[in-house]
Design an enzyme around this catalytic site. Structure first.
Site, PDB file in Angstrom:
ATOM      1  N   LYS A  81       0.905  -1.269  -0.022  1.00 25.70           N
ATOM      2  CA  LYS A  81      -0.145   0.018   0.189  1.00 25.70           C
ATOM      3  C   LYS A  81       1.147   1.210  -0.094  1.00 25.70           C
ATOM      4  O   LYS A  81       1.763   1.316   0.847  1.00 25.70           O
ATOM      5  CB  LYS A  81      -0.857  -0.068   1.152  1.00 25.70           C
ATOM      6  CG  LYS A  81      -2.352   0.378   0.942  1.00 25.70           C
ATOM      7  CD  LYS A  81      -2.929   0.145   2.457  1.00 25.70           C
ATOM      8  CE  LYS A  81      -4.371   0.902   2.515  1.00 25.70           C
ATOM      9  NZ  LYS A  81      -4.858   0.707   3.858  1.00 25.70           N
TER      10      LYS A  81
HETATM   11  C1  E4P Z   1      -8.490   1.272   4.391  1.00 25.01           C
HETATM   12  O1  E4P Z   1      -7.672   0.839   3.397  1.00 25.01           O
HETATM   13  C2  E4P Z   1      -8.081   2.368   4.999  1.00 25.01           C
HETATM   14  O2  E4P Z   1      -6.909   2.692   5.690  1.00 25.01           O
HETATM   15  C3  E4P Z   1      -9.268   2.582   6.267  1.00 25.01           C
HETATM   16  O3  E4P Z   1     -10.487   2.205   5.405  1.00 25.01           O
HETATM   17  C4  E4P Z   1      -9.304   4.212   6.666  1.00 25.01           C
HETATM   18  O4  E4P Z   1     -10.519   4.080   7.593  1.00 25.01           O
HETATM   19  P1  E4P Z   1     -10.718   5.356   8.527  1.00 25.01           P
HETATM   20  O5  E4P Z   1     -10.989   6.535   7.823  1.00 25.01           O
HETATM   21  O6  E4P Z   1     -11.968   4.639   9.454  1.00 25.01           O
HETATM   22  O7  E4P Z   1      -9.623   5.406   9.456  1.00 25.01           O
END
Ligand code: E4P
Length: 220
Positions: free
Chosen positions: A83
């Site tokens: 990522k």
């Molecule tokens: C997923 O890849 C993200 O890191 C995650 O959905 C972020 O979510 P949040 O905005 O609830 O922290």
């Protein structure tokens, strides 16, 4: 539509995986930090619980360092998807790693132009953050709809992963929009099962069954 769990908590992953409907996992530095375990060991354990794409995020900020880190993450397990944030260095990293056959999830996507950039860099997945856009008073799902349309217009193969989902409504809206993947906290996945008519219906079925087939009190 693929369901991913947005957590690094192993108990939640085990409980979700047991239902047989979890296709992958997304983690981010905040989620990993909450569990306070060495990263490689932790990601390996996640890969043992869920057999699917497991996103592990780089924490370096320059392309040179991100590329090294990305390669290390990819070596942990064949299911790891690296990522990278949607920065200039992150996109450069994405383009480099993709050319080397490493799959990249471009994260922190908040606009359709950013999603176009991710697709052009060869991203395997792009992650628009729905909830965080809602949090600033905009409509996060509009972004998912726009990306679906734009990718269709040009035949981009990058998968759209609706991220930062906060409710079951977010999940069904992402499905209606044509998102390939929805990643959600365990709590949201659990809520998807709930409907009062399911509980009421089952209760009635069992009452009728027991009335007909269970022996009553002796002599009754
Ligand atoms: C997923 O890849 C993200 O890191 C995650 O959905 C972020 O979510 P949040 O905005 O609830 O922290």
């Amino acid at each position: 539509m693929k369901f991913f769990l947005d957590t690094a908590n192993l108990d939640e992953l085990r409980r979700g995986a047991a239902w047989g409907i979890v296709d992958g996992v997304t983690t981010n530095p905040s989620l990993i930090a909450k569990e306070a375990k060495p990263l490689a060991e932790h990601i390996r354990e996640i890969c043992e619980i869920v057999d699917g794409d497991i996103s592990a995020e780089v924490v370096a900020t320059t392309a040179a360092e991100m590329i090294v880190e990305g390669r290390e993450l990819a070596r942990i397990h064949r299911n790891v998807v690296v990522k990278c944030p949607l920065t200039r260095d992150g996109i450069r990293t994405c383009a480099t790693l993709c050319k080397q056959g490493i799959r990249v999830n471009v994260t922190l996507c908040f606009s359709s132009n950013q999603a176009l950039i991710a697709a052009k860099a060869g991203a395997y997945i792009v992650s628009p953050f729905v909830g965080r856009i809602d949090d600033i008073g905009w409509n996060g799902m509009d972004l998912v709809r726009d990306i679906v349309q734009i990718y269709r217009n040009y035949g981009y193969k990058t998968q759209i992963l609706a991220a930062s989902l906060r409710s079951p409504t977010h999940v069904s809206e992402a499905a209606l929009a044509g998102s390939h993947i929805a990643t959600m906290p365990f709590k949201v996945l659990d809520m998807l099962f709930n409907h009062p008519l399911t509980d009421k219906g089952l209760d009635q079925f069992l009452k009728d069954w027991n009335k007909a087939f269970q022996p009553g009190p002796a002599g009754g």
